[in-house]
Write an enzyme that holds these catalytic residues in place. Structure first.
Site, PDB file in Angstrom:
ATOM      1  N   ASP A 236       0.812  -1.221   0.000  1.00  0.00           N
ATOM      2  CA  ASP A 236       0.000   0.000   0.000  1.00  0.00           C
ATOM      3  C   ASP A 236       0.844   1.270   0.000  1.00  0.00           C
ATOM      4  O   ASP A 236       0.458   2.277  -0.596  1.00  0.00           O
ATOM      5  CB  ASP A 236      -0.956   0.010   1.201  1.00  0.00           C
ATOM      6  CG  ASP A 236      -2.211  -0.794   0.910  1.00  0.00           C
ATOM      7  OD1 ASP A 236      -2.204  -1.541  -0.090  1.00  0.00           O
ATOM      8  OD2 ASP A 236      -3.187  -0.677   1.666  1.00  0.00           O
TER       9      ASP A 236
ATOM     10  N   ASN B 192      -4.844  -1.948  -4.314  1.00  0.00           N
ATOM     11  CA  ASN B 192      -6.058  -2.078  -3.489  1.00  0.00           C
ATOM     12  C   ASN B 192      -5.928  -1.170  -2.272  1.00  0.00           C
ATOM     13  O   ASN B 192      -6.420  -1.500  -1.196  1.00  0.00           O
ATOM     14  CB  ASN B 192      -6.246  -3.543  -3.074  1.00  0.00           C
ATOM     15  CG  ASN B 192      -7.672  -3.825  -2.619  1.00  0.00           C
ATOM     16  OD1 ASN B 192      -8.556  -2.976  -2.747  1.00  0.00           O
ATOM     17  ND2 ASN B 192      -7.893  -5.006  -2.078  1.00  0.00           N
TER      18      ASN B 192
ATOM     19  N   SER C 205     -17.573   5.379   4.885  1.00  0.00           N
ATOM     20  CA  SER C 205     -16.140   5.265   5.138  1.00  0.00           C
ATOM     21  C   SER C 205     -15.654   6.614   5.634  1.00  0.00           C
ATOM     22  O   SER C 205     -15.976   7.651   5.051  1.00  0.00           O
ATOM     23  CB  SER C 205     -15.409   4.881   3.847  1.00  0.00           C
ATOM     24  OG  SER C 205     -14.019   5.111   3.999  1.00  0.00           O
TER      25      SER C 205
ATOM     26  N   GLN D 136     -12.815   7.527   5.344  1.00  0.00           N
ATOM     27  CA  GLN D 136     -11.744   7.945   4.434  1.00  0.00           C
ATOM     28  C   GLN D 136     -12.183   9.066   3.500  1.00  0.00           C
ATOM     29  O   GLN D 136     -11.357   9.808   2.989  1.00  0.00           O
ATOM     30  CB  GLN D 136     -11.228   6.755   3.623  1.00  0.00           C
ATOM     31  CG  GLN D 136     -10.334   5.843   4.449  1.00  0.00           C
ATOM     32  CD  GLN D 136      -9.718   4.728   3.617  1.00  0.00           C
ATOM     33  OE1 GLN D 136      -9.735   4.777   2.401  1.00  0.00           O
ATOM     34  NE2 GLN D 136      -9.183   3.732   4.286  1.00  0.00           N
TER      35      GLN D 136
ATOM     36  N   SER E  75     -15.682   5.303  12.461  1.00  0.00           N
ATOM     37  CA  SER E  75     -14.214   5.204  12.559  1.00  0.00           C
ATOM     38  C   SER E  75     -13.561   6.542  12.912  1.00  0.00           C
ATOM     39  O   SER E  75     -12.573   6.946  12.288  1.00  0.00           O
ATOM     40  CB  SER E  75     -13.616   4.686  11.244  1.00  0.00           C
ATOM     41  OG  SER E  75     -14.304   3.567  10.767  1.00  0.00           O
TER      42      SER E  75
ATOM     43  N   ASP F  10     -10.713  -2.313  12.188  1.00  0.00           N
ATOM     44  CA  ASP F  10      -9.745  -3.267  11.634  1.00  0.00           C
ATOM     45  C   ASP F  10      -9.302  -4.285  12.674  1.00  0.00           C
ATOM     46  O   ASP F  10      -9.286  -5.494  12.434  1.00  0.00           O
ATOM     47  CB  ASP F  10      -8.525  -2.524  11.079  1.00  0.00           C
ATOM     48  CG  ASP F  10      -8.859  -1.820   9.773  1.00  0.00           C
ATOM     49  OD1 ASP F  10      -9.995  -2.005   9.286  1.00  0.00           O
ATOM     50  OD2 ASP F  10      -8.000  -1.100   9.249  1.00  0.00           O
TER      51      ASP F  10
ATOM     52  N   LYS G 284       0.377  -6.318   2.023  1.00  0.00           N
ATOM     53  CA  LYS G 284      -0.311  -5.015   2.016  1.00  0.00           C
ATOM     54  C   LYS G 284       0.157  -4.133   3.174  1.00  0.00           C
ATOM     55  O   LYS G 284       0.311  -2.931   3.017  1.00  0.00           O
ATOM     56  CB  LYS G 284      -1.819  -5.247   2.108  1.00  0.00           C
ATOM     57  CG  LYS G 284      -2.667  -4.037   1.801  1.00  0.00           C
ATOM     58  CD  LYS G 284      -4.119  -4.455   1.682  1.00  0.00           C
ATOM     59  CE  LYS G 284      -4.944  -3.494   0.844  1.00  0.00           C
ATOM     60  NZ  LYS G 284      -5.127  -2.200   1.418  1.00  0.00           N
TER      61      LYS G 284
END
Ligand code: DC
Length: 673
Positions: free
Chosen positions: A52, A94, A177, A179, A207, A327, A433
């Site tokens: 990543d 990804n 998300s 993000q 989150s 996570d 990752k």
């Protein structure tokens, strides 16, 4: 050519030692982007090296940032808010932590500075939603086209209105998300030169700790954000990224969860020490510690470290809202296998849009092990197996599934006690990752009964191809590899260098017992010197054949050879692997080829290296060495009674490897591969 398609973990019993965590993925990619947008050079310490971060680095390079590794640090010289390249196609694998913030930053830069950027990823990335972020950016006046399906990458970012529409608050959804909000927060300082920009979150923000990381890192790069609750965020007018000079990346708190769980399950004697995150962490997943404690772990901590030991065991089942640790919560689902009762993890709807649909994936894989699982739109309930089953765990290209399911290998410790079973992790390299050497790190800190660690032996005469076969089998299975011939060759080389005669058994044995020999990936070092090539010389091999006939030499080299028998397994090649060194090996192969074939192979090998050779004398030498190896009084070369005999005279290397792997698979308890 031979990649590890699966990794079989033997049943494991205990764990101890110190783990140095790799850098945090979330911090690494945010720091990289901020450094890439800042003026000047940022020196980044302890950056995560993984898939990543690699795609983020490639993207920054593609945009014209200067990226220089220097020793243990990375020097990134950023754009200072001005595009250097106005047209680029970026592939982001990804990595959500690259796709979302780069979309926002490049959309703003494309709009205001006439850029044109295509962003794409692997097929799964094209199934991960981005529509809410695109909508928010379009409100600003950014030009964004979908190149595939509406609402998903790949995207094309185009020149838009040169002056962005920052008068009104930008609205973005927060319940799919976090993000999206993070991406806007990281990117919009680019547009806040003239005017403050406000972002309003629609829906309940999930989150939140990840947004805190974002705010924390923005502050380190000179950007102040005023936060009103979790609904409104205002970036001050005149904001400009300022490199902090040096910045350190914390260890990854989500990666820590596997070792916290390891301590809770298996650190019975001494605690597992985890270095890289601790009580001062800015990462939300550090609160996994509270959940682990609630399940029974004993955890102590300080700045930059944690120590975890088994407390209550079997663990206690819990019911927990996991919105703050999405996570790391996956690790709780596997810890639930060691609890008494049913563990319920709530408020985890975001699992469905991660690397894979994690609720469905966790449920399917936990069931394979024998657990009872109930799944809902935003929760999962796990009841431990009454009878564990050996299972091949699909990993869905999701690093966290591979890592958390490795903990299922401790099933021999679970209650009620039943036969311990191995666990197969399919496509284990997906851990790249975030934690490329996860399994090596784990294996070096766990132990089990030696009988449970598989051994495959490959014996046979010289030049039968056993070294090539055994090392390919080891690579395919992810097992350790012992080239025992190299151990004898190294003894011979040491004897040549010390002018010890081939008939001086005592001194040869002394040399053998004190060999400073190290095997490292594909190189062999003797006395600190790379001797990989030298060991293959004919004269070294010929002397090795003589030296290896001495009983004292063989005895002196035994411990060194046995030390290769470690988790997760071993493939050992030589003459007496199946008969003397590892007589209890689970699978023994005796590899042969006709003397003519072997002489021809050795001939071609030598010629290809530019060494002149004569095929007849090579054959004579081979046969002489066979005779010596077969007739010596100790450990003569002969097949173990239970060995599979394989004549590879007419087989390619690939075909021999396939034959051995197939025969091994028949001895394994797994149904699917
Ligand atoms: O497999 P090789 O050609 O690298 O082995 C070199 C010599 O070492 C060989 O002639 C016999 C000896 N050897 C041995 O006696 N026992 C082993 N397990 C491996 C090699």
């Amino acid at each position: 050519m031979f990649t590890t398609r699966f990794l079989d973990l033997p049943p494991l019993l205990s764990a101890a030692g110190t783990v140095h965590l790799p850098g945090s993925k979330s911090i690494s990619n945010r720091v990289l982007l901020l450094a890439g947008l800042s003026a000047g050079t940022t020196v980044i310490h302890d950056l995560l090296a993984s898939d990543d971060t690699r795609v983020m680095l490639d993207a920054l390079r593609g945009l014209g940032c200067d990226v220089q590794p220097r020793g243990e640090t990375l020097h990134v010289t950023g754009l200072g808010g001005r595009l250097k390249t106005h047209d680029a196609k970026l592939f982001l694998g990804n990595a959500g932590t690259a796709m979302r913030p780069l979309t926002a930053a490049l959309a703003v830069l494309a709009a205001t500075q006439s850029g044109r950027f295509d962003l794409s990823g692997v097929p799964r990335m094209h199934e991960r939603p981005i529509g809410d972020l695109v909508e928010a950016l379009r409100q600003l006046g950014c030009g964004i086209d979908y190149l595939g399906n509406d609402g998903f990458p790949p995207l094309r970012l185009l020149p838009g209105t040169a002056r962005l529409n920052t008068d009104k608050a930008i609205r973005v959804r927060g319940d799919v998300s976090s993000q999206f909000l993070t991406a806007l927060l990281l990117a919009l300082p680019l547009a806040a030169e003239q005017q403050a920009i406000t972002i309003e979150v629609e829906g309940e923000l999930i989150s939140k700790p990840y947004v805190e990381i974002t705010l924390n890192l923005l502050a380190r790069f000179g950007i102040e954000v005023v936060r009103e609750g979790w609904q409104r965020f205002t970036i001050a007018r005149g904001s400009a990224y300022r490199s902090p000079g040096d910045i350190h990346v914390e260890g990854d708190a989500s990666s820590a969860s596997y070792f916290i769980a390891l301590g809770a399950i298996a650190a019975t004697e001494t605690p597992i020490r985890i270095v890289g995150v601790g009580s001062d962490s800015i990462q939300g997943d550090i609160r996994f510690v509270e959940a682990a404690r609630a399940m029974g772990a004993q955890v102590s901590s300080g700045p930059g470290w944690l120590e975890v030991q088994r407390g209550k065991f079997p663990l206690k089942a819990i019911t927990l809202d996991c919105n703050h640790i999405p996570d790391a919560a996956m690790t709780l689902a596997v810890m639930a296998l060691y609890a008494i009762g049913t563990t319920r993890l709530d408020n985890i709807a975001s699992w469905r849009v991660k690397e894979t649909d994690r609720i469905a994936a966790m449920a399917a894989e936990l069931r394979k092990l024998g657990a009872t699982v109930v799944e809902g739109a935003d929760f999962i309930e796990v009841t431990p197996p009454t009878q564990w089953r050996p299972a091949a765990i699909d990993t869905y290209d999701d690093h966290r599934i591979a890592m958390c399911f490795s903990l299922a290998a401790f099933n021999g410790l679970a209650a009620p006690a039943n036969a311990a079973v191995p666990v197969r992790i399919l496509d284990p390299q997906c851990v790249g990752k975030t934690f490329p050497d996860y399994f090596e790190t784990l294996f070096a800190r766990v132990s089990t009964t030696p009988q449970d660690i598989p051994i495959i032996t490959v014996d046979g005469p010289t030049a039968s191809g056993k070294g090539t076969l055994a090392s390919a089998v080891a690579k395919s299975l992810g097992y350790h590899f012992l080239d025992s011939g190299a151990v004898y060759r190294a003894t011979a080389l040491a004897a040549m260098r010390a002018s010890v005669r081939a008939d001086d058994e005592q001194r040869l044995a002394q040399l053998a017992a004190n060999l400073d020999l190290h095997f490292d990936a594909d190189t062999i070092c003797l006395g600190g010197q790379d001797v990989t090539e030298t060991l293959r010389l004919e004269e070294v091999g010929a002397l090795a054949s003589k030296v290896s006939a001495w009983p004292l030499v063989r005895a002196a080299l035994r411990t060194l050879q046995v030390s290769f028998h470690r988790v997760p397994g071993l493939v050992a090649d030589g003459r007496d692997m199946g008969t003397v060194i590892f007589p209890g090996a689970q699978f023994k192969v005796f590899l042969t080829a006709s003397a003519a074939t072997r002489a021809e192979r050795r001939y071609r090998q030598l010629i290809s290296k530019g060494i002149s050779a004569n095929i007849d004398s090579l054959r004579a030498e081979l046969e002489a060495r066979d005779a010596r190896d077969q007739t010596r009084s100790v450990s003569p070369l002969k097949p173990a009674v239970d060995a599979m005999l394989l004549d590879n005279s007419a087989l390619s290397v690939e075909a021999s490897v396939e034959a051995v792997l197939k025969a091994w698979e028949q001895r394994r308890p797994f149904k699917e591969t």
